[in-house]
Design a protein around this motif. Structure first.
Motif, short mmCIF file in Angstrom:
data_model
loop_
_atom_site.label_atom_id
_atom_site.label_comp_id
_atom_site.label_asym_id
_atom_site.label_seq_id
_atom_site.Cartn_x
_atom_site.Cartn_y
_atom_site.Cartn_z
N LEU A 76 -18.87 -1.13 -29.44
CA LEU A 76 -19.90 -0.19 -28.97
C LEU A 76 -19.79 0.01 -27.46
O LEU A 76 -19.90 1.14 -26.96
CB LEU A 76 -21.31 -0.70 -29.34
N ALA A 77 -19.54 -1.07 -26.73
CA ALA A 77 -19.36 -0.96 -25.28
C ALA A 77 -18.17 -0.05 -24.97
O ALA A 77 -18.25 0.86 -24.12
CB ALA A 77 -19.15 -2.34 -24.66
N ASP A 78 -17.11 -0.27 -25.69
CA ASP A 78 -15.89 0.50 -25.49
C ASP A 78 -16.11 1.98 -25.80
O ASP A 78 -15.58 2.88 -25.14
CB ASP A 78 -14.84 -0.08 -26.45
N THR A 79 -16.92 2.26 -26.81
CA THR A 79 -17.16 3.64 -27.24
C THR A 79 -18.15 4.37 -26.33
O THR A 79 -17.94 5.53 -26.00
CB THR A 79 -17.73 3.64 -28.68
N ALA A 189 -30.57 8.30 -26.10
CA ALA A 189 -29.62 9.40 -26.31
C ALA A 189 -28.43 8.99 -27.18
O ALA A 189 -27.82 9.83 -27.82
CB ALA A 189 -29.14 9.93 -24.96
N VAL A 190 -28.08 7.71 -27.19
CA VAL A 190 -27.07 7.25 -28.16
C VAL A 190 -27.84 7.02 -29.46
O VAL A 190 -28.60 6.06 -29.60
CB VAL A 190 -26.36 5.96 -27.69
N SER A 191 -27.67 7.97 -30.39
CA SER A 191 -28.52 8.00 -31.58
C SER A 191 -27.82 7.34 -32.77
O SER A 191 -26.63 7.01 -32.72
CB SER A 191 -28.86 9.45 -31.92
N LYS A 192 -28.57 7.21 -33.84
CA LYS A 192 -28.01 6.69 -35.09
C LYS A 192 -26.79 7.51 -35.51
O LYS A 192 -25.78 6.97 -35.96
CB LYS A 192 -29.10 6.75 -36.16
N VAL A 198 -18.81 5.84 -35.20
CA VAL A 198 -17.92 4.76 -34.74
C VAL A 198 -17.18 4.20 -35.97
O VAL A 198 -17.82 3.89 -36.98
CB VAL A 198 -18.74 3.64 -34.05
N PRO A 199 -15.85 4.08 -35.89
CA PRO A 199 -15.09 3.59 -37.04
C PRO A 199 -15.61 2.24 -37.54
O PRO A 199 -15.82 1.33 -36.74
CB PRO A 199 -13.66 3.43 -36.49
N GLY A 200 -15.87 2.15 -38.83
CA GLY A 200 -16.34 0.89 -39.42
C GLY A 200 -17.84 0.76 -39.49
O GLY A 200 -18.35 -0.12 -40.17
#
Ligand code: TXA
Ligand code: MG
Length: 330
Positions: A76-79, A189-192, A198-200
């Motif tokens: 998640l951090a990376d994305t 703002a980063v929503s469901k 995100v893969p996986g």
């Protein structure tokens, strides 16, 4: 000396500096200094058991105070970093000022997506504890002027860096990963829907923790944002409006609504537009907190807020979370 260089010098001297991020303005202090962090609580009038978010320019800069980060949080951090996402991660004891974590074994960490914030973090070479820069009781500031307004009687930051109005306007999504499940502790703002790309990541891995948190009455440090504390509400009573045909506008009403209503009202009430399109909520999110502040400065007798939008998807969930808190009496 540039503003960034002098702001960094203030931070190294354990003074407070307010700085812009893409979400809201933060009130920053050296996260490793108890002296500095205590100034945040004193300036804001913030309860000491409400933990702070630590801002870093990249994940590598946070490694020294973190236990091993789980693979899903890393992904998640990376994305999403830099961006409006705070990850609650396990913290090593004794490295951050104890007030940052309020005695928890975790810390909220975020890499903000704003050139001024990133330049400041790189220049000062300190992790910066920074809650929203409002005084407790005001909405989060989305301009430098909002910060100055809150501290016009003194006791505020040594310096306010002005990066213009915040692009997002609502505080970051706060997430905690436990046993490969993503708990959304505060919608943002980063929503469901973003998480599901995100893969996986699958639907059953995402748990909406924000409702449960509001209803919780647990003692001790809040496990998640907003659990114990009263949220900002305008001085005047707030009415959430779904059907404008049923509302009769009174003198002293302050209207926060989409353009069709704003235009139909002509000059019959003070009003702020949430934009033209209730299916595109970025403008509404960007404007909400400024509009709530304006309702108070205009001494509104009643605040009517348009809620004709999808409360369940995308940033609509975050917008609804903030509006429903502003509209609740507790
Ligand atoms: O967008 C944002 O997140 C802004 C900007 C400045 O980065 N900051 C912000 O900070 O909104 P603040 O303090 O107003 O809200 C942070 C929330 C608090 O409600 C706190 O309870 C929660 O994050 N929090 C911090 N550390 C936590 C932890 N270890 N576990 C659970 N919640 C935590
Ligand atoms: Mg806040």
């Amino acid at each position: 000396m540039s503003d960034i260089v002098s702001a960094a010098a203030h931070l190294r001297n354990n003074a407070l500096v307010a700085f812009p991020t893409e979400t809201v303005y933060g009130l920053g202090a050296n996260a490793c200094s108890e002296e500095a962090v205590l100034k945040i609580f004193a300036a804001k009038g913030r309860p000491s058991d409400n933990p702070l978010i630590v801002h870093v320019p990249d994940l590598g800069s946070a490694n020294f105070f973190l236990e091993t980060v789980d693979p899903l949080s890393l992904l998640l951090a990376d994305t999403f970093w830099p961006g409006p996402l705070t990850l609650v991660l396990r913290v090593k004891p004794g490295l951050l000022a104890p007030q940052v974590t309020a005695g928890l074994d975790t810390v909220g960490v975020r890499v903000p997506d704003h050139p001024v914030a990133l330049a400041l973090l790189r220049e000062c070479r300190l992790p910066l504890a920074a809650p929203s820069a409002n005084k407790s009781g005001s909405p989060s500031p989305t301009t430098a002027q909002h910060v100055r307004d809150d501290y016009k009687t003194g006791g505020g930051p040594e310096m306010v860096l002005d990066g213009g109005p915040c692009r997002v306007g609502l505080e970051s999504t706060v997430i905690r990963v436990v046993d490969n499940k993503i708990h959304i502790l505060r919608p943002g703002a980063v929503s469901k829907e973003h998480l599901l790309k995100v893969p996986g990541v699958t639907e059953d891995m995402i748990i909406d923790g924000s409702g449960a948190i509001r209803n919780s009455t647990t003692d001790g440090p809040p496990r998640a944002p907003g659990m114990k504390y009263r949220h900002y509400a305008p001085i005047a009573p707030v009415k959430l409006v779904d059907t404008w045909e049923e509302v009769s506008i009174q003198s002293g009403d302050f209207i926060i609504a989409f353009d069709d209503v704003v235009i139909a009202l002509m000059d019959s009430a003070k009003r702020v537009s949430l934009g033209s399109d209730p299916t595109d909520l970025e403008i509404a999110s960007m404007r909400l907190f400024a509009a709530l502040r304006q309702a108070d400065t205009e001494q509104a007798r009643r605040v009517l807020i348009d809620v004709r939008f999808d409360h369940t998807h995308g940033i609509g969930a975050a917008l609804w979370n903030r509006i429903s808190k502003a509209g609740s009496l507790n």
